[in-house]
Design a protein around this motif. Structure first.
Motif, PDB file in Angstrom:
ATOM      1  N   VAL A  41       0.816  -1.213   0.000  1.00 43.19           N
ATOM      2  CA  VAL A  41       0.000   0.000   0.000  1.00 43.19           C
ATOM      3  C   VAL A  41       0.854   1.269   0.000  1.00 43.19           C
ATOM      4  N   LEU A  42       1.659   1.477   1.026  1.00 44.28           N
ATOM      5  CA  LEU A  42       2.399   2.740   1.174  1.00 44.28           C
ATOM      6  C   LEU A  42       3.525   2.877   0.149  1.00 44.28           C
ATOM      7  N   LEU A  43       4.459   1.925   0.172  1.00 41.88           N
ATOM      8  CA  LEU A  43       5.628   2.032  -0.697  1.00 41.88           C
ATOM      9  C   LEU A  43       5.232   1.910  -2.174  1.00 41.88           C
ATOM     10  N   ALA A  44       4.308   1.003  -2.461  1.00 50.24           N
ATOM     11  CA  ALA A  44       3.850   0.835  -3.849  1.00 50.24           C
ATOM     12  C   ALA A  44       3.163   2.097  -4.359  1.00 50.24           C
ATOM     13  N   GLY A  45       2.311   2.692  -3.517  1.00 51.37           N
ATOM     14  CA  GLY A  45       1.618   3.913  -3.923  1.00 51.37           C
ATOM     15  C   GLY A  45       2.571   5.067  -4.152  1.00 51.37           C
ATOM     16  N   LEU A 249       4.570  -5.985  -6.247  1.00 50.30           N
ATOM     17  CA  LEU A 249       3.231  -6.504  -6.533  1.00 50.30           C
ATOM     18  C   LEU A 249       2.159  -5.459  -6.227  1.00 50.30           C
ATOM     19  N   GLY A 250       2.387  -4.664  -5.163  1.00 49.65           N
ATOM     20  CA  GLY A 250       1.446  -3.596  -4.830  1.00 49.65           C
ATOM     21  C   GLY A 250       1.462  -2.492  -5.866  1.00 49.65           C
ATOM     22  N   SER A 251       2.643  -2.182  -6.381  1.00 47.60           N
ATOM     23  CA  SER A 251       2.755  -1.173  -7.433  1.00 47.60           C
ATOM     24  C   SER A 251       1.999  -1.605  -8.683  1.00 47.60           C
ATOM     25  N   ASN A 252       2.046  -2.902  -8.976  1.00 45.85           N
ATOM     26  CA  ASN A 252       1.352  -3.408 -10.164  1.00 45.85           C
ATOM     27  C   ASN A 252      -0.162  -3.263 -10.053  1.00 45.85           C
ATOM     28  N   ILE A 253      -0.723  -3.538  -8.872  1.00 50.34           N
ATOM     29  CA  ILE A 253      -2.184  -3.378  -8.758  1.00 50.34           C
ATOM     30  C   ILE A 253      -2.557  -1.897  -8.683  1.00 50.34           C
ATOM     31  N   PHE A 254      -1.677  -1.076  -8.095  1.00 50.70           N
ATOM     32  CA  PHE A 254      -1.942   0.362  -8.049  1.00 50.70           C
ATOM     33  C   PHE A 254      -1.915   0.956  -9.456  1.00 50.70           C
ATOM     34  N   ASN A 255      -1.014   0.447 -10.293  1.00 48.92           N
ATOM     35  CA  ASN A 255      -0.945   0.918 -11.675  1.00 48.92           C
ATOM     36  C   ASN A 255      -2.232   0.607 -12.438  1.00 48.92           C
ATOM     37  N   MET A 256      -2.854  -0.520 -12.124  1.00 48.21           N
ATOM     38  CA  MET A 256      -4.122  -0.850 -12.764  1.00 48.21           C
ATOM     39  C   MET A 256      -5.217   0.129 -12.336  1.00 48.21           C
ATOM     40  N   LEU A 257      -5.135   0.589 -11.091  1.00 48.87           N
ATOM     41  CA  LEU A 257      -6.081   1.609 -10.626  1.00 48.87           C
ATOM     42  C   LEU A 257      -5.865   2.916 -11.384  1.00 48.87           C
ATOM     43  N   ILE A 258      -4.607   3.218 -11.728  1.00 47.74           N
ATOM     44  CA  ILE A 258      -4.301   4.437 -12.482  1.00 47.74           C
ATOM     45  C   ILE A 258      -4.932   4.394 -13.870  1.00 47.74           C
ATOM     46  N   ILE A 259      -5.060   3.188 -14.441  1.00 52.85           N
ATOM     47  CA  ILE A 259      -5.758   3.061 -15.723  1.00 52.85           C
ATOM     48  C   ILE A 259      -7.190   3.557 -15.581  1.00 52.85           C
TER      49      ILE A 259
END
Length: 329
Positions: A41-45, A249-259
């Motif tokens: 959550v934190l570092l990925a975001g 892995l958190g960055s990858n799901i956060f990137n999908m939210l950016i889409i």
């Protein structure tokens, strides 16, 4: 001069990412949040902030292919980063040390990627309040998934199983209040420097004459993923394997939210219905790489060195194959 500015922005990004990972390590050790959750959550975001500004800016200038290519390309590059570090630290067997809880994050990322693939294939240009139904579905799945991951209890086992072999902690003397403030400042620097990287990368791409899909999926994606690469390296040096895995892995799901977020700013209907079909290649690559990562985390009893490194080797090969097909597409 654009190359000099690019190098300076990269250096600042590296420095900020080092600080970001260090403070994240303190937060995971001195709070009730696990290394996996802090990373997810934190570092990925925080390390994904450059992707936010890059994709939104691309949409605002009516270049949705850069926006989507940046997100999907970053996800592909992030898993490539994880595989490269696993090969570098192959004697330590990082996947064996990672918590199986990362399977939940990887599964969520895989689900979001499959939804994106489906949207790229069937091209449903149906919107609600100007936002594509596919983007709303991605945002909804992300929210439910993050809530579920957040409800999982902190592991009782140590987060530093490979500390003596990979690195030594230097964070014990940092109070948590200073870590939180430092984390916020480092995140803002990451956003500014990472955004500069993406803008300069785009200018370099114009000079070289490469296409938007390839630029977004490879050059800019690699530039904006630099914070993730540094964050993982520092987390591993600190011995916090779960922080490193959670970050990627958190960055990858956060990137999908950016889409989904990009679709809010896109005024031409559903953004996934209007972009190039070449992004399917990237999405397929991410799917294959995600499955390989999940398999690597799931298995724990592999004794053969060849069998252990094989998934990471396959990740590297699929990454370069995907990049080649995007380039010629």
């Amino acid at each position: 001069m654009v190359f000099i500015y690019f190098i300076l922005a990269a250096a600042l990004t590296v420095y900020a990412a080092i600080k970001l990972s260090t403070y994240a390590d303190v937060i995971s050790e001195k709070s009730t949040m696990s290394g996996m959750l802090v990373g997810t959550v934190l570092l990925a975001g925080a390390t994904s902030l450059p992707e936010v500004t890059t994709s939104v800016s691309a949409v605002m200038i009516n270049n949705p292919d850069i926006a989507i290519g940046n997100m999907l390309g970053s996800n592909l590059f992030n898993i490539f980063i994880l595989a490269m570090f696993d090969l570098y630290y192959r004697q330590k067997r990082l996947f064996n040390e990672a918590s199986r809880d990362h399977l939940y994050t990887a599964s969520l990322g895989l689900m979001l990627t499959l939804v994106t693939m489906l949207a790229l294939v069937i091209r449903i240009d149906f919107t609600i309040l100007g936002i594509g139904i596919d983007a709303l579905l991605i945002a909804g799945l992300y929210a439910v998934g993050i809530y579920y991951i957040g409800q999982r209890p902190k592991e009782t086992t140590t987060e530093r199983e490979v500390e003596q072999e990979v690195g030594v902690s230097v964070t014990d003397s940092i109070p948590i209040k200073r870590a939180v403030i430092g984390f916020i400042i480092a995140a803002l620097v990451i956003m500014a420097a990472g955004t500069a990287l993406s803008v300069l990368g785009d200018q370099i791409a114009v000079v070289t004459g490469l296409g938007s899909s390839f630029v977004g999926s490879f050059l800019i994606a690699a530039s904006t993923s630099l914070p993730e690469a540094v964050a993982v390296f520092v987390a591993l040096k600190l011995g916090n394997v779960n922080l490193a895995f959670g970050s990627i892995l958190g960055s990858n799901i956060f990137n999908m939210l950016i889409i989904a977020m990009s679709d809010v700013f896109y005024r031409g209907g559903s953004i996934l219905a209007d972009v190039s079909t070449s992004h399917l290649v990237t999405a397929i690559g991410i799917t294959i790489l995600s499955v390989l990562v999940m398999y690597s985390v799931l298995r724990k009893d592999v004794t053969s060195k060849f069998r252990y490194v094989l998934p990471s080797v396959l990740v590297v090969l699929v990454y370069f194959a995907s990049s080649y097909f995007i380039f010629i597409g």
